[in-house]
Design a protein around this motif. Structure first.
Motif, PDB file in Angstrom:
ATOM      1  N   SER A  84       0.842  -1.200   0.000  1.00  0.00           N
ATOM      2  CA  SER A  84       0.000   0.000   0.000  1.00  0.00           C
ATOM      3  C   SER A  84       0.877   1.250   0.000  1.00  0.00           C
ATOM      4  O   SER A  84       1.593   1.494   0.982  1.00  0.00           O
ATOM      5  CB  SER A  84      -0.926   0.007   1.220  1.00  0.00           C
ATOM      6  N   PRO A  85       0.851   2.060  -1.049  1.00  0.00           N
ATOM      7  CA  PRO A  85       1.665   3.287  -1.071  1.00  0.00           C
ATOM      8  C   PRO A  85       1.329   4.227   0.078  1.00  0.00           C
ATOM      9  O   PRO A  85       2.219   4.902   0.617  1.00  0.00           O
ATOM     10  CB  PRO A  85       1.319   3.910  -2.430  1.00  0.00           C
ATOM     11  N   PHE A 318       1.165 -12.052  20.010  1.00  0.00           N
ATOM     12  CA  PHE A 318       0.036 -11.130  20.139  1.00  0.00           C
ATOM     13  C   PHE A 318       0.188  -9.864  19.307  1.00  0.00           C
ATOM     14  O   PHE A 318      -0.809  -9.227  18.951  1.00  0.00           O
ATOM     15  CB  PHE A 318      -0.167 -10.736  21.606  1.00  0.00           C
ATOM     16  N   ALA A 319       1.425  -9.460  19.020  1.00  0.00           N
ATOM     17  CA  ALA A 319       1.669  -8.178  18.340  1.00  0.00           C
ATOM     18  C   ALA A 319       0.929  -8.027  17.014  1.00  0.00           C
ATOM     19  O   ALA A 319       0.359  -6.957  16.746  1.00  0.00           O
ATOM     20  CB  ALA A 319       3.171  -7.970  18.137  1.00  0.00           C
ATOM     21  N   PRO A 320       0.890  -9.055  16.140  1.00  0.00           N
ATOM     22  CA  PRO A 320       0.177  -8.865  14.867  1.00  0.00           C
ATOM     23  C   PRO A 320      -1.299  -8.534  15.050  1.00  0.00           C
ATOM     24  O   PRO A 320      -1.866  -7.799  14.232  1.00  0.00           O
ATOM     25  CB  PRO A 320       0.355 -10.220  14.163  1.00  0.00           C
ATOM     26  N   TYR A 321      -1.903  -9.041  16.105  1.00  0.00           N
ATOM     27  CA  TYR A 321      -3.333  -8.852  16.306  1.00  0.00           C
ATOM     28  C   TYR A 321      -3.631  -7.608  17.149  1.00  0.00           C
ATOM     29  O   TYR A 321      -4.596  -6.883  16.872  1.00  0.00           O
ATOM     30  CB  TYR A 321      -3.928 -10.092  16.975  1.00  0.00           C
ATOM     31  N   LEU A 322      -2.806  -7.347  18.172  1.00  0.00           N
ATOM     32  CA  LEU A 322      -3.060  -6.206  19.045  1.00  0.00           C
ATOM     33  C   LEU A 322      -2.510  -4.900  18.474  1.00  0.00           C
ATOM     34  O   LEU A 322      -3.071  -3.833  18.727  1.00  0.00           O
ATOM     35  CB  LEU A 322      -2.458  -6.465  20.427  1.00  0.00           C
ATOM     36  N   TYR A 323      -1.396  -4.970  17.748  1.00  0.00           N
ATOM     37  CA  TYR A 323      -0.837  -3.784  17.118  1.00  0.00           C
ATOM     38  C   TYR A 323      -1.308  -3.648  15.680  1.00  0.00           C
ATOM     39  O   TYR A 323      -1.817  -2.616  15.268  1.00  0.00           O
ATOM     40  CB  TYR A 323       0.689  -3.825  17.148  1.00  0.00           C
ATOM     41  N   GLY A 324      -1.120  -4.729  14.907  1.00  0.00           N
ATOM     42  CA  GLY A 324      -1.384  -4.639  13.475  1.00  0.00           C
ATOM     43  C   GLY A 324      -2.838  -4.463  13.110  1.00  0.00           C
ATOM     44  O   GLY A 324      -3.245  -3.456  12.513  1.00  0.00           O
ATOM     45  N   LEU A 325      -3.676  -5.415  13.480  1.00  0.00           N
ATOM     46  CA  LEU A 325      -5.063  -5.424  13.029  1.00  0.00           C
ATOM     47  C   LEU A 325      -5.932  -4.393  13.737  1.00  0.00           C
ATOM     48  O   LEU A 325      -7.057  -4.157  13.314  1.00  0.00           O
ATOM     49  CB  LEU A 325      -5.648  -6.829  13.211  1.00  0.00           C
ATOM     50  N   ARG A 326      -5.437  -3.792  14.841  1.00  0.00           N
ATOM     51  CA  ARG A 326      -6.211  -2.731  15.481  1.00  0.00           C
ATOM     52  C   ARG A 326      -6.149  -1.426  14.694  1.00  0.00           C
ATOM     53  O   ARG A 326      -6.961  -0.534  14.906  1.00  0.00           O
ATOM     54  CB  ARG A 326      -5.729  -2.503  16.917  1.00  0.00           C
ATOM     55  N   TYR A 327      -5.167  -1.304  13.817  1.00  0.00           N
ATOM     56  CA  TYR A 327      -5.133  -0.147  12.920  1.00  0.00           C
ATOM     57  C   TYR A 327      -6.144  -0.374  11.800  1.00  0.00           C
ATOM     58  O   TYR A 327      -6.056  -1.351  11.044  1.00  0.00           O
ATOM     59  CB  TYR A 327      -3.730   0.038  12.329  1.00  0.00           C
ATOM     60  N   ARG A 328      -7.086   0.528  11.698  1.00  0.00           N
ATOM     61  CA  ARG A 328      -8.160   0.361  10.721  1.00  0.00           C
ATOM     62  C   ARG A 328      -7.618   0.298   9.297  1.00  0.00           C
ATOM     63  O   ARG A 328      -8.095  -0.492   8.476  1.00  0.00           O
ATOM     64  CB  ARG A 328      -9.156   1.529  10.850  1.00  0.00           C
ATOM     65  N   GLU A 329      -6.604   1.085   8.987  1.00  0.00           N
ATOM     66  CA  GLU A 329      -6.067   1.109   7.630  1.00  0.00           C
ATOM     67  C   GLU A 329      -5.421  -0.223   7.255  1.00  0.00           C
ATOM     68  O   GLU A 329      -5.540  -0.687   6.125  1.00  0.00           O
ATOM     69  CB  GLU A 329      -5.046   2.248   7.480  1.00  0.00           C
ATOM     70  N   GLU A 332      -8.213  -2.736   6.670  1.00  0.00           N
ATOM     71  CA  GLU A 332      -8.840  -2.511   5.357  1.00  0.00           C
ATOM     72  C   GLU A 332      -7.935  -2.983   4.232  1.00  0.00           C
ATOM     73  O   GLU A 332      -8.410  -3.566   3.241  1.00  0.00           O
ATOM     74  CB  GLU A 332      -9.160  -1.027   5.193  1.00  0.00           C
ATOM     75  N   SER A 333      -6.642  -2.735   4.351  1.00  0.00           N
ATOM     76  CA  SER A 333      -5.706  -3.206   3.329  1.00  0.00           C
ATOM     77  C   SER A 333      -5.692  -4.726   3.253  1.00  0.00           C
ATOM     78  O   SER A 333      -5.643  -5.309   2.155  1.00  0.00           O
ATOM     79  CB  SER A 333      -4.300  -2.688   3.639  1.00  0.00           C
ATOM     80  N   LEU A 334      -5.767  -5.380   4.407  1.00  0.00           N
ATOM     81  CA  LEU A 334      -5.808  -6.842   4.430  1.00  0.00           C
ATOM     82  C   LEU A 334      -7.089  -7.357   3.785  1.00  0.00           C
ATOM     83  O   LEU A 334      -7.064  -8.333   3.007  1.00  0.00           O
ATOM     84  CB  LEU A 334      -5.704  -7.344   5.867  1.00  0.00           C
ATOM     85  N   THR A 335      -8.219  -6.691   4.066  1.00  0.00           N
ATOM     86  CA  THR A 335      -9.495  -7.090   3.462  1.00  0.00           C
ATOM     87  C   THR A 335      -9.449  -6.953   1.950  1.00  0.00           C
ATOM     88  O   THR A 335      -9.889  -7.848   1.204  1.00  0.00           O
ATOM     89  CB  THR A 335     -10.639  -6.234   4.029  1.00  0.00           C
ATOM     90  N   LEU A 336      -8.899  -5.851   1.453  1.00  0.00           N
ATOM     91  CA  LEU A 336      -8.774  -5.648   0.007  1.00  0.00           C
ATOM     92  C   LEU A 336      -7.867  -6.699  -0.616  1.00  0.00           C
ATOM     93  O   LEU A 336      -8.142  -7.193  -1.711  1.00  0.00           O
ATOM     94  CB  LEU A 336      -8.232  -4.246  -0.272  1.00  0.00           C
TER      95      LEU A 336
END
Length: 350
Positions: A84-85, A318-329, A332-336
């Motif tokens: 994601s740019p 825990f970091a990928p889920y508590l830090y990463g996926l808590r960021y909405r952007e 959304e990038s993962l969903t896309l």
């Protein structure tokens, strides 16, 4: 040096070292190397016996499970950020990516070390020192990066209008490069300082605790104090930022609700920061009690094994889920990304 060994080593090992240091036996360089070899064998022998007596090799099972779970999530989040740019220009996401990358490197070297110890592989002492230096570098980099993430959050709240202009992506890359350099300087400097006394032999067990314990025995004291002070400075900086954040935002109403996003975010980040920092303080304690004769060897082995196989891995799981996926952007990038792969698969099948 001989007096220090006399306090910490068995009498038969001490007498052998005294013999090696006798002026009429070997040249000085050979004496130093042979004494180091005896010391390494003494440090590893009792450790292996305790591990085998308590069957601590079984701790490799939860280690492998936690590592695999982390390696499923971390690469996906890294791909989302770097594809994601918009995300790879943001300081906060570059810091998240650096934390995830440091965690992955730590897990790789940690898993190599633990599997080698479990199967009884004998590796050269120099390779063990190198793995220890890489482990410490990756762990320290993750600690410093999560500290910078708190500072970044404080800057975003304290100066919201100027936040996006404070640092460019290139400047953030430079800062992260400096962080990696600072984290690598101390462990690799220790390696260079001990190069002349490094024994040319293979060891049956490789642990960061034994490597740094060996450095301490060779009169390079204060290693545990270095880690303790560094962790203390990071902890103080984090506490200061969170206290200032609360003071700046307490009049804005975001803390009134019991389950407000601000409260939940601070709670989640606090738990994750505790999981990151606690193993470091435990490792400092391990270094402190490493040569104390009033501490049971089995107790030292148990503390080190649980810390290395579980406590140090929990924040990385825990970091990928508590830090990463808590960021909405990022979410959304993962969903896309998932939707794009699904469409491509459907187009291929049709």
């Amino acid at each position: 040096m001989v007096f220090f060994f006399h306090r910490t080593l068995p009498e038969e090992v001490q007498s052998h070292i005294n013999y090696l240091y006798h002026p009429s036996v070997f040249p000085l360089e050979v004496k130093i190397t042979m004494a180091s070899s005896v010391l390494i064998l003494n440090l590893t022998k009792d450790w292996i016996e305790s591990m085998e007596r308590w069957q601590l090799q079984l701790f490799c099972i939860p280690t492998a499970i936690i590592t695999c779970a982390t390696f499923i999530a971390n690469p996906v989040l890294l791909v989302c950020i770097f594809l994601s740019p918009a995300l790879r220009r943001e300081t906060r996401y570059l810091l998240v990516a650096n934390t995830l990358a440091a965690d992955m490197l730590f897990l790789i070297f940690n898993l190599i070390t633990l599997i080698g110890n479990a199967v009884g592989a004998r590796i050269p002492w120099f390779v063990c020192e190198l793995l220890t230096a890489l482990l410490v570098t990756a762990y320290s980099c993750a600690i410093l990066t999560v500290t910078l993430m708190v500072v970044d959050t404080f800057a975003a709240v304290r100066w919201p209008l100027r936040y996006h202009n404070l640092l460019s992506a290139a400047q953030t890359h430079s800062i992260l490069g400096v962080v990696w350099f600072l984290c690598a300087i101390y462990p690799f400097t220790l390696m260079m300082m001990m190069k002349e006394e490094t024994p040319h032999q293979k060891v049956p067990v490789c642990l960061a605790l034994i490597s740094f314990g060996f450095f301490q025995v060779k009169t390079i004291g204060g290693i545990h104090m270095y880690f303790f002070v560094a962790a203390l400075i990071c902890t103080f900086l984090i506490c200061y930022c969170y206290i200032r954040l609360y003071m700046v935002t307490r009049t804005q109403g975001i803390w009134h609700s019991r389950f407000s996003r601000a409260r939940v975010t601070v709670l989640v980040h606090g738990v994750l920061l505790l999981l990151y920092f606690a193993p470091g303080f435990v490792f400092t304690l391990e270094l402190y009690i490493f040569q104390r004769k009033n501490i049971s060897q089995d107790l030292r082995v148990w503390i080190s094994t649980i810390n290395a196989n579980i406590f140090m891995l929990l924040p990385r799981a825990f970091a990928p889920y508590l830090y990463g996926l808590r960021y909405r952007e990022i979410a959304e990038s993962l969903t896309l990304l998932l939707h794009s792969r699904r469409r491509n698969r459907e187009n291929t099948l049709s």
